[in-house]
Design a protein around this motif. Structure first.
Motif, PDB file in Angstrom:
ATOM      1  N   ALA A 140       0.807  -1.226   0.000  1.00  0.00           N
ATOM      2  CA  ALA A 140       0.000   0.000   0.000  1.00  0.00           C
ATOM      3  C   ALA A 140       0.836   1.271   0.000  1.00  0.00           C
ATOM      4  O   ALA A 140       0.310   2.353  -0.273  1.00  0.00           O
ATOM      5  N   PHE A 200       0.742   3.176  -3.274  1.00  0.00           N
ATOM      6  CA  PHE A 200      -0.636   3.611  -3.541  1.00  0.00           C
ATOM      7  C   PHE A 200      -1.009   4.802  -2.657  1.00  0.00           C
ATOM      8  O   PHE A 200      -1.717   5.712  -3.091  1.00  0.00           O
ATOM      9  N   PHE A 226      -2.878   8.070  -4.285  1.00  0.00           N
ATOM     10  CA  PHE A 226      -4.337   8.061  -4.227  1.00  0.00           C
ATOM     11  C   PHE A 226      -4.821   8.683  -2.924  1.00  0.00           C
ATOM     12  O   PHE A 226      -4.168   8.551  -1.884  1.00  0.00           O
ATOM     13  N   LEU A 260      -8.716   4.856  -1.138  1.00  0.00           N
ATOM     14  CA  LEU A 260      -8.085   3.635  -0.642  1.00  0.00           C
ATOM     15  C   LEU A 260      -8.973   2.940   0.374  1.00  0.00           C
ATOM     16  O   LEU A 260      -9.116   1.713   0.355  1.00  0.00           O
TER      17      LEU A 260
END
Length: 398
Positions: free
Chosen positions: A270, A273, A277, A282
């Motif tokens: 994660a 990400f 994002f 998420l």
């Protein structure tokens, strides 16, 4: 030396110091993870040490959880008033002493007292790491928060391996605790020499947060629901599996390890990400992934293959939720240690209550009650998340 030369040097020095502080938090959470996972695999050894039954010695979990709640409450007052790094150094040193002492106590009441104190220290430590990291990185916290909780997962994953190897070679658990104490001790001095992040709890911030009390309360409940589902799945997947299929104790144990391993890997996955994002996206993806994975286990009597797929899916999907939820809160609320302590208290209550509820319904409705309860908890959590997103949008417009 002109200003154009000085500024890059100052920026490099600041970046280096920030990196050193971040590494210090990661090391502290690695040690936290090592200690957090030691009680379960050593429980039979502690029962033998205190001449008690497993049922009696399991009260250590309750003592530790109650201590954690008090520690989270206490930490919220400490970090808003005093520099954070000396506090972290002190609690790590105290953790070393307690872990080294556990194998020396032959009485259950003595271990209960130690585990209660250990829970207090863990509450102060977790609250401090989460709060200080937000204060250090501010709006860029996302990937660093996932990294922080990844290192906790690494520690929790490694400890059972240490315990297993120690028991294999000695037949006792004492050296497992002493090895952990030796590993923890150097970390106590790391942060003490570095400056603490600036305390974020002045009067203006308190007034700003007072306008968002309802939003804070909703996020606390969301932490309660999420942590309840995480602890319940990790704690009940073993019993769930062996209740469905006889003679699969080894497989069930591997499933438990796989869940925590997937949780750790998911936090590592994660990190990039979280850098690109928004936290709300998420969180939505994570909750939907959790629901899809759990729903696989609700269709009739799932095969062992489906249980494996569902378990890994739940672990990876749940992994970023806690750190991302902290990042999400920081985007909409000025995070003080006091507010973060309420998040930790909500987490602690969730970790205590939902597994207990599952234990009650399991006796009545059987193993599928585990997954139905977790599924219902996650549905409620998703609905509350959507409510939090709506509230945060309205507060931004206010």
């Amino acid at each position: 030396m002109n200003i154009s030369t000085i500024l890059p040097m100052m920026q490099t020095t600041k970046a280096s110091k920030t990196l050193s502080i971040t590494i210090g938090y990661y090391v502290a959470f690695l040690m936290f993870g090592l200690v957090a996972a030691v009680l379960g695999p050593t429980l039979p050894g502690l029962a033998s040490q205190t001449h008690t039954t497993i049922r009696q010695v399991s009260m250590l979990f309750t003592a530790r959880s109650l201590g954690y709640l008090f520690g989270a409450f206490l930490g919220g007052r400490l970090y808003d008033r005093f520099p954070g790094h000396p506090i972290l150094s002190i609690v790590l040193a105290m953790m070393t002493i307690i872990i080294a002492t556990v194998p020396l106590i032959p009485f259950l009441w003595g271990l209960l007292t130690l585990l209660l104190l250990l829970g207090v220290i863990e509450g102060v430590l977790e609250l401090g790491g989460n709060t200080l990291l937000v204060w250090l990185h501010k709006e860029k916290t996302g990937p660093f928060m996932n990294g922080l909780h990844f290192f906790f997962g690494v520690g929790a994953f490694v400890t059972p391996l240490i315990v297993g190897q120690v028991f294999l070679h000695t037949g006792q658990i004492q050296w497992a605790y002493w090895i952990l104490a030796i590993l923890i001790l150097p970390s106590a001095g790391w942060l003490c020499r570095l400056p603490s992040p600036e305390i974020q709890s002045n009067a203006r911030h308190q007034e700003q947060n007072a306008k968002k009390t309802f939003l804070v309360g909703v996020i606390v409940v969301l932490f309660l629901l999420y942590v309840g589902s995480e602890v319940s799945f990790g704690g009940w997947i073993y019993t769930y599996t062996i209740s469905l299929y006889q003679g699969v104790e080894t497989t069930a144990a591997y499933l438990t390890s796989a869940f925590w391993g997937a949780l750790t890997f998911g936090r590592l996955l994660a990190i990039p990400f979280a850098a690109y994002f928004a936290p709300r996206l998420l969180l939505l993806a994570n909750f939907i992934g959790c629901l899809i994975s759990v729903s696989l286990l609700l269709i009739g009597t799932p095969s062992l293959t489906i249980i494996w797929i569902g378990t890994l899916g739940v672990g990876v999907s749940m992994a970023p939720v806690f750190p991302t939820l902290l990042t999400f809160a920081g985007r909409h609320i000025q995070i003080t240690a006091k507010i973060n302590s309420w998040f930790c208290i909500g987490s602690g209550v969730g970790g205590m209550t939902l597994p207990l509820l599952i234990g009650q319904v399991f006796e009545i409705y059987g193993p599928q009650a585990v997954m139905f309860t977790i599924f219902a908890d996650l549905i409620l959590g998703l609905g509350l998340l959507l409510g939090v997103m709506l509230c945060s949008f309205r507060f931004r417009q206010a």
